[in-house]
Design an enzyme around this catalytic site. Structure first.
Site, PDB file in Angstrom:
ATOM      1  CB  THR A   1      14.933  51.043  33.320  1.00  0.00           C
ATOM      2  OG1 THR A   1      15.718  49.965  32.536  1.00  0.00           O
ATOM      3  CG2 THR A   1      13.478  50.447  33.531  1.00  0.00           C
TER       4      THR A   1
ATOM      5  CG  ASP B   1      19.401  45.953  42.008  1.00  0.00           C
ATOM      6  OD1 ASP B   1      19.632  44.925  42.244  1.00  0.00           O
ATOM      7  OD2 ASP B   1      20.142  47.124  42.315  1.00  0.00           O
ATOM      8  CB  SER B   2      16.077  47.649  36.032  1.00  0.00           C
ATOM      9  OG  SER B   2      16.748  47.116  35.218  1.00  0.00           O
TER      10      SER B   2
ATOM     11  CG  PHE C   1       9.764  48.562  35.404  1.00  0.00           C
ATOM     12  CD1 PHE C   1       8.280  48.374  35.309  1.00  0.00           C
ATOM     13  CD2 PHE C   1      10.176  48.882  36.764  1.00  0.00           C
ATOM     14  CE1 PHE C   1       7.434  48.578  36.518  1.00  0.00           C
ATOM     15  CE2 PHE C   1       9.375  48.953  37.931  1.00  0.00           C
ATOM     16  CZ  PHE C   1       7.826  48.822  37.589  1.00  0.00           C
TER      17      PHE C   1
ATOM     18  CB  SER D   1      25.771  43.160  36.025  1.00  0.00           C
ATOM     19  OG  SER D   1      26.137  42.437  37.088  1.00  0.00           O
TER      20      SER D   1
ATOM     21  N   GLY E   1      22.138  50.128  21.055  1.00  0.00           N
ATOM     22  CA  GLY E   1      21.123  50.341  20.133  1.00  0.00           C
ATOM     23  C   GLY E   1      21.627  51.140  18.890  1.00  0.00           C
ATOM     24  CB  THR E   2      25.072  52.361  18.002  1.00  0.00           C
ATOM     25  OG1 THR E   2      26.009  51.255  18.485  1.00  0.00           O
ATOM     26  CG2 THR E   2      25.081  53.234  19.525  1.00  0.00           C
TER      27      THR E   2
ATOM     28  NE  ARG F   1      15.374  59.557  40.415  1.00  0.00           N
ATOM     29  CZ  ARG F   1      16.007  59.462  39.545  1.00  0.00           C
ATOM     30  NH1 ARG F   1      17.302  59.579  39.208  1.00  0.00           N
ATOM     31  NH2 ARG F   1      15.257  59.149  38.350  1.00  0.00           N
TER      32      ARG F   1
ATOM     33  CE1 TYR G   1      23.909  49.961  41.001  1.00  0.00           C
ATOM     34  CE2 TYR G   1      23.361  51.500  42.530  1.00  0.00           C
ATOM     35  CZ  TYR G   1      23.104  51.135  41.327  1.00  0.00           C
ATOM     36  OH  TYR G   1      21.772  51.319  40.456  1.00  0.00           O
TER      37      TYR G   1
END
Lengths: 627, 630
Positions: free
Chosen positions: A208, A272-273, A276, A288, A338-339, A484, A547
């Site tokens: 996401t 909000d995600s 997923f 957050s 992810g680094t 969207r 936002y």
């Protein structure tokens, strides 16, 4: 040995708790109340819900947001409806959405811009496979695939340009294979092999991301392996004495919450995600949640993190709640995008499910008053679990999502309410804005808390506007991504972005950024005024998170995505110039990399680089985010 | 620099300018009283926060910024905060305007009468007004008129009333306040008063800047002030001040406003009301103190003909686009915005540059009358000219000026000689015409015997009055003239040598003329381009060659600058020959003045070179700069 015994005792306890729960079915007050409030989470029977499958495309859209069965469309009568059975809105007609949509964007239902229906597999480049790596992997018994559909699915997040390209059937560089570790030691093996064979690993959680973090770097010549954590999705133990749970990092938000709920607990972390996004993803981006006022953000929630890096495993030696042992090593991991490695297991705080939840809303005559009220609420440190202030445009947007009213009486009531607010109280419908509230806790305290907040609101001219408005406000954030996709069927593109900013600059920043968007669109030849709207979505002692939604009708533009990106870039510049941060919780990824140095200073960036240099000298975790 | 394109994009010749309309015409036809009492409904700023004059005051006094400074001042001085706050309140009382529509209406009535008497026409570009109408609605507006006369701000308010635009609040010098009744009248028509100097007074600065910013942020009214700070006595634009410009830009820098529109306004007079007053002032006769009785005495100016007046509203300049890429607004992120912050070096440079550019725009939109050309020629020919050769040369000069982009208001369908005799008639007080010979002179012949000093003084008044008209066109010829002088003194045709010389002159005159700092390459190229186009020069890759036909043009251009060079020379000579060690700046000007007088009487200096006086301070400054450069 120790871990064995602890996990077996935990399992035993789990069994006991499960037994309790099963004996006392639906009349159990607490769980019912909590369940009721989750407008957003799937309604399907909790115990039968399946975890995320390896072949995600079977249940999710390959070129849009969310589940394949859930989408907005305009039916033959031109009315908007939401398909599927998963959500509150599912199967409902939204009569005012069409007018709002056409009026706001100058869009027309006759002008469609449909997406390519299926993946054009021939457009996917053949995988660049590292055979020795694959052989060793097979020997280690880790599940893998280089099926083009699997690879395409993991080559993108949900940035506008990524989805737009997919809809047009354009496919860029995709990972060469996908691996599915099923536990921590699988990950250790994969990372070790990747180092051995010099393969590039890109961790993939919920997919996401909205920062281009999952995009494969063009300059990468090695074989790229997407490391999908979705099969590492178990709650390993729950410790009721310390109120912590030890969880595999691949678990997605809704599964974590549901499974904890079954034991009477929750984490309270609800980005909000959350349908997923995964626990590991939250850690890697400093996520957050909506209810952070009670539960805290991810950095407040984690007690212990285990991460596999090319150098080995990094973790703390105990579960102490706080330590003074030099800089907190968790903060190298939180936000590392992810680094540095793969987060495999996390111990996080849990809380008993709150006894009572209540939505609410307050209407303010204008945005300034609303912000002043939120500031006062923050000053008195009495913010409810969630408090959000939508500006006028977003309020109208939310209104357009009102489902068809079932009775004449209800529609009469709505009319009456509108009359009261606009005519009797003299609120200008083009200026009023609404704050949505969510209270949580035991019943008595919630009601008391509610009164306190409404009293403060009244001082700033706020009028209580009912639970329904509040709930719809939260629903908007869960369906926005589905909306969207609807927009993109009719030449409308858009996206959201966020920032955090000190209180005294909130109003100026909101106004300037919104105006900058409008102006930039005009200068770049966008034919219709864009939707440029914002909400104050989190409050802190020293500032707020803001936002923005931004969308426009791109008919007549030859390269809409480019225009979109230029405008977003300008908006970000404006945010930074007005004292806003580069990101509050979306992260930097590759999208906002160019501003990193400006944001954290050259020395700061150098520090991060030197950590990367030590932990991952071969750049195995080569997604090139952040730095 | 040689590789840079010669064609300069901001070429003045290509400027398109709007047409004018006479606003007095309508006034001559209908009742002034009814006009003054008509319904006035100005277009308003979309973000306007309506607020009364009294409320404005309390907002300013309660502002975080002022409260912060009050605390600072109180802890530094040891006075109680109440005491300091009281002081701030008094400062604000002394400063604040009290705009009242009734007073404005009274002014409109009287000014209608006065203007009709004084001017043949008052011409305004209506497209400019329309642009302003648009700008006023979108963002807070700052009006930046040029300042040549007391008339300027009266005229501005009058015009804005006329076109239903919001009336501006105007930053005026404190000297007006001493005019008992008039001062209060001005205050009620929107003037607010600031002390001439308050350099170190933190509290004063805080009250003042917060007052202006509050009005801007609330969209209360357009703010009007003069970039040049004071009236230009020489009609040459003055080096702009940046203090107020910083104040009006800061709300944008700090993100409090999305944008601010700056509107340069060029006001030009065919005959300046204060013409001879200025000349006398420059020669050391103290400026009459602003007083109501003085004003009444000045009534006689009403009986004269001042020709026409032009007001040109320039394109609004957006501070946002001006600052794009030059100001890093995030520099204000780390300090609470109410804490006063001195502008950084970058900001200061930006302000200075912006101020120069705005004054350049004012200059470029200044309407020039034929008399300006005549005055230029007459000053170059102190012994006078035959009418026929004056006509011929004026016509030549007119074409040159037009080629250089001058905004010349030359009657289209009239013969050149007709135009000239018209101009001569209007300015007859500065001339004597006999038997076809035109000469600058004092017309009112002295009744009694005068001393040689007095004679020189009389003559100098005329020369300086005349020079103030010539000065109006200087900005047109300035760059080519600098090039011409550079070519003359470089003794070389190598482009680099000429450029160096050009640059030297440019630095020397940087306080004398409006030369945007840092634009020297651009100016050089512009000068080359203009002269090349005129066929005066050939610009090769490494060389600049004069063409055969260019001699007269170059000679003319050199003599345009000659008086200034002479003036600087006199000051140098004075500094070398006469100065004693402890000379203060105050004594300096009169000392140079009497030194120059001595030279003139001794016949070593010609009277028409008496620019010395105005130049003397600038010269000092120029030397400092040059000394720093070397």
């Amino acid at each position: 040995m120790a871990s064995n015994s602890s996990s077996s005792s935990a399992q035993q306890r789990l069994r006991i708790i499960a037994g309790h729960l099963q004996k006392r079915p639906e009349d159990e007050h607490a769980s019912v109340a909590a369940q009721e409030c989750k407008a957003e989470t799937p309604r399907s029977n909790p115990s039968s819900a399946a975890p995320v499958p390896k072949r995600r495309q079977e249940i999710m859209k390959w070129n849009g947001w969310g589940y394949s069965d859930s989408r907005f469309l305009f039916n033959k009568k031109g009315q908007a409806e939401f398909t599927g059975k998963r959500y509150r809105l599912s199967g409902l007609i939204l009569p005012s959405l069409k007018d709002w949509f056409e009026g706001t964007f100058g869009a027309n239902l006759q002008h469609k811009s449909p997406a390519t229906p299926t993946v054009n597999l021939s457009a996917v480049a053949p995988p660049n496979l590292n055979e020795p790596f694959i052989e060793d992997l097979k020997a280690a018994g880790v599940a893998a695939s280089h099926d083009p559909e699997d690879r395409v699915f993991r080559a993108h997040g949900h940035c506008l340009h990524e989805i737009f390209a997919l809809r047009e059937g354009r496919i860029g560089r995709v990972p060469d294979m996908v691996v599915w570790p099923s536990c921590h030691s699988d990950v250790e093996k994969i990372v070790e092999l990747a180092c051995k064979h010099n393969v590039c690993l890109i961790p993939y959680g919920g997919g996401t991301s909205v920062s281009s973090a999952l995009e494969c770097p063009h300059e990468e010549t090695r074989s790229i392996v997407s490391l999908d954590t979705s099969q590492m999705n178990r709650i390993l133990w729950i410790d009721e004495k310390n109120l912590t749970a030890h969880v595999e990092a691949g678990i997605i938000g809704q599964d974590l919450e549901r499974q904890l709920n079954e034991h009477g607990y929750c984490t309270g972390h609800e980005p909000d995600s959350m349908e997923f996004s995964s626990l590991g993803g939250w850690v890697a981006t400093r996520a957050s949640g909506m209810k952070k006022n009670i539960y805290g953000n991810i950095e407040d929630l984690v007690v212990h993190i285990k991460m596999v890096t090319p150098r080995g495993v990094i973790e703390k030696s105990c579960l102490g709640p706080r330590m003074s042992t030099g800089p907190d090593i968790h903060h190298f991991i939180l936000g590392s995008e992810g680094t540095l490695g793969v987060v495999t297991e996390v111990t996080m705080k849990i809380r008993p499910i709150p006894e009572y939840q209540k939505y609410g809303s307050v209407v303010f005559p204008n945005f300034q008053q609303g912000v002043a009220c939120l500031r006062e609420v923050a000053r008195q440190r009495c913010a409810p679990a969630s408090i959000r202030l939508m500006d006028n445009e977003q309020f109208q947007f939310g209104h357009a999502l009102k489902p068809q009213v079932s009775s004449i009486f209800m529609s009469f009531l709505d009319g009456l309410k509108k009359f009261y607010i606009t005519k009797f109280k003299g609120f200008d419908p083009h200026h009023l804005c609404v704050a949505t509230l969510l209270f949580e806790g035991d019943r008595g305290k919630v009601l008391q808390h509610e009164k306190q907040v409404y009293d403060i609101a009244a001082k700033f001219g706020g009028l209580a506007a009912g639970e329904d408005n509040g709930q719809r406000g939260y629903m908007l954030t869960f369906v926005i991504a589905y909306l969207r996709d609807l927009g993109m069927d009719y030449y409308v593109i858009g996206e959201s972005f966020e920032t955090s900013v000190p209180w005294d600059r909130v109003l100026d920043l909101c106004r300037n950024v919104k105006e900058r968007i409008v102006r930039e669109c005009k200068e770049r030849g966008v034919q219709f005024p864009p939707l440029s709207t914002c909400r104050v979505t989190q409050t802190y002692d020293a500032g707020a998170c803001v936002y923005f939604y931004f969308a426009f009708n791109y008919r007549g533009l030859s390269d809409p995505v480019h225009v979109y990106e230029q405008v977003e870039h300008a908006a970000r510049e404006e945010i930074l110039a007005n004292g806003g941060s580069l990101s509050h919780h979306h992260g930097v990824g590759k999208l906002r990399k160019e501003w990193m140095k400006e944001s954290v200073s050259g020395v700061g960036l150098g520090m991060l680089k030197s950590v990367k240099e030590y932990v991952d000298p071969q750049n195995i975790f080569g997604n090139r985010n952040l730095l | 620099m040689a590789s840079r394109a010669l064609y300069s994009p901001r070429h003045p010749v290509l400027k398109k300018r709007d047409d004018f309309e006479d606003v007095l015409e309508e006034r001559r036809r209908s009742s002034d009283l009814r006009y003054a009492l008509r319904c006035y409904t100005p277009t308003l700023y979309k973000g306007l926060v309506p607020c009364k004059v009294s409320m404005l005051k309390s907002i300013v006094l309660q502002s975080d910024h002022l409260q912060c400074v009050i605390k600072q001042v109180s802890s530094e001085s040891g006075d109680s905060t109440e005491c300091v706050a009281e002081e701030a309140s008094l400062i604000l009382d002394e400063m604040a305007h009290r705009m009242q529509l009734s007073t404005v209406r009274f002014f409109v009535f009287t000014l209608s009468k006065a203007f009709k008497r004084l001017f043949r026409s008052v011409c305004v570009n209506e497209e400019g007004i329309q642009r302003l109408q648009q700008a006023v609605q979108e963002h807070p507006v700052v009006l930046l008129p040029s300042h040549r006369s007391y008339m300027d701000f009266l005229m501005m308010s009058y015009l804005l009333y006329m076109f239903d635009l919001p009336l501006p609040v105007i930053a005026a010098g404190m000297d007006f306040m001493s005019m008992k009744f008039i001062g209060e009248m001005l205050r009620m028509s929107g003037a607010f008063f600031i002390r001439r100097s308050f350099g170190g007074d933190k509290l004063y600065w805080a009250v003042f800047s917060e007052y202006v910013k509050t009005m801007l942020r609330k969209g209360y009214a357009p703010i009007e002030f003069f970039l040049e700070g004071t009236r230009s006595r020489t009609c040459k634009s003055l080096t702009p001040k940046t203090g107020l410009l910083n104040i009006v830009m800061e709300p944008f820098f700090k993100g409090e406003l999305f944008d601010v529109s700056l509107v340069p306004v060029s006001i030009s007079y065919e005959r300046v009301l204060e013409e001879s007053l200025y000349a006398r002032e420059l020669l050391g006769v103290p400026k009459p103190k602003e007083s109501t009785s003085g004003l009444l005495k000045a009534r006689r100016v009403l009986s004269e003909d001042y020709g026409s007046m032009h007001v040109y509203f320039g394109h609004p300049v957006s501070v946002r686009s001006l600052a794009e890429g030059k100001i890093k607004r995030s520099q204000y992120n780390l300090l609470p915005r109410y804490i006063p912050q001195k502008p950084s070096v970058d900001t200061h440079e930006f302000l200075n540059d912006a101020a120069f550019r705005l004054v350049r725009i004012q200059e470029e939109n200044m309407v020039l009358k034929p008399w300006v050309l005549i005055a230029t020629l007459l000053l170059q020919n102190p012994d006078g000219m035959d009418l026929s050769s004056l006509t011929e040369q004026t016509d030549w000069l007119r074409h040159l000026a037009l080629a250089f982009g001058a905004f010349l208001d030359w009657p289209d369908h009239e013969a050149c000689s007709e135009v000239i005799s018209c101009s001569l008639a209007l300015h007859r007080r500065l001339l004597s015409v006999s038997a076809g010979h035109v000469q600058l002179s004092v017309t009112d012949a002295p009744q009694v015997e005068t001393t040689p000093e007095e004679a020189v003084f009389q003559r100098a008044v005329v020369v300086l009055s005349c020079a103030s008209y010539r000065n109006q066109i200087l900005h047109v010829f300035l760059r080519p003239a600098l090039l011409a002088v550079a070519m003359q003194s470089a003794n070389s045709s190598r482009k680099d040598d000429i450029y160096n010389c050009f640059n030297f002159l440019r630095n020397m005159f940087s306080n004398e003329f409006i030369l945007c700092p840092g634009d020297s390459v651009q100016d050089f190229e512009e000068a080359c381009y203009l002269l090349m186009k005129r066929g005066v020069l050939q610009v090769l890759e490494h060389e600049i060659v004069m063409s055969a036909s260019g001699q007269s043009t170059l000679a003319f251009l050199c003599s345009v600058l000659e008086p200034f060079l002479q003036g600087y020379q006199v000051v140098c000579r004075y500094l070398c020959e006469e100065t004693n060690e402890n000379l203060t700046e105050k004594e300096f000007i009169p000392a140079v003045r009497s030194f120059a007088l001595k030279l003139i009487l001794a016949g070593r200096l010609k009277c028409f070179h008496i620019h010395t006086v105005s130049a003397s301070l600038d010269v000092l400054w120029a030397f400092e700069v040059l000394w720093l450069f070397n």
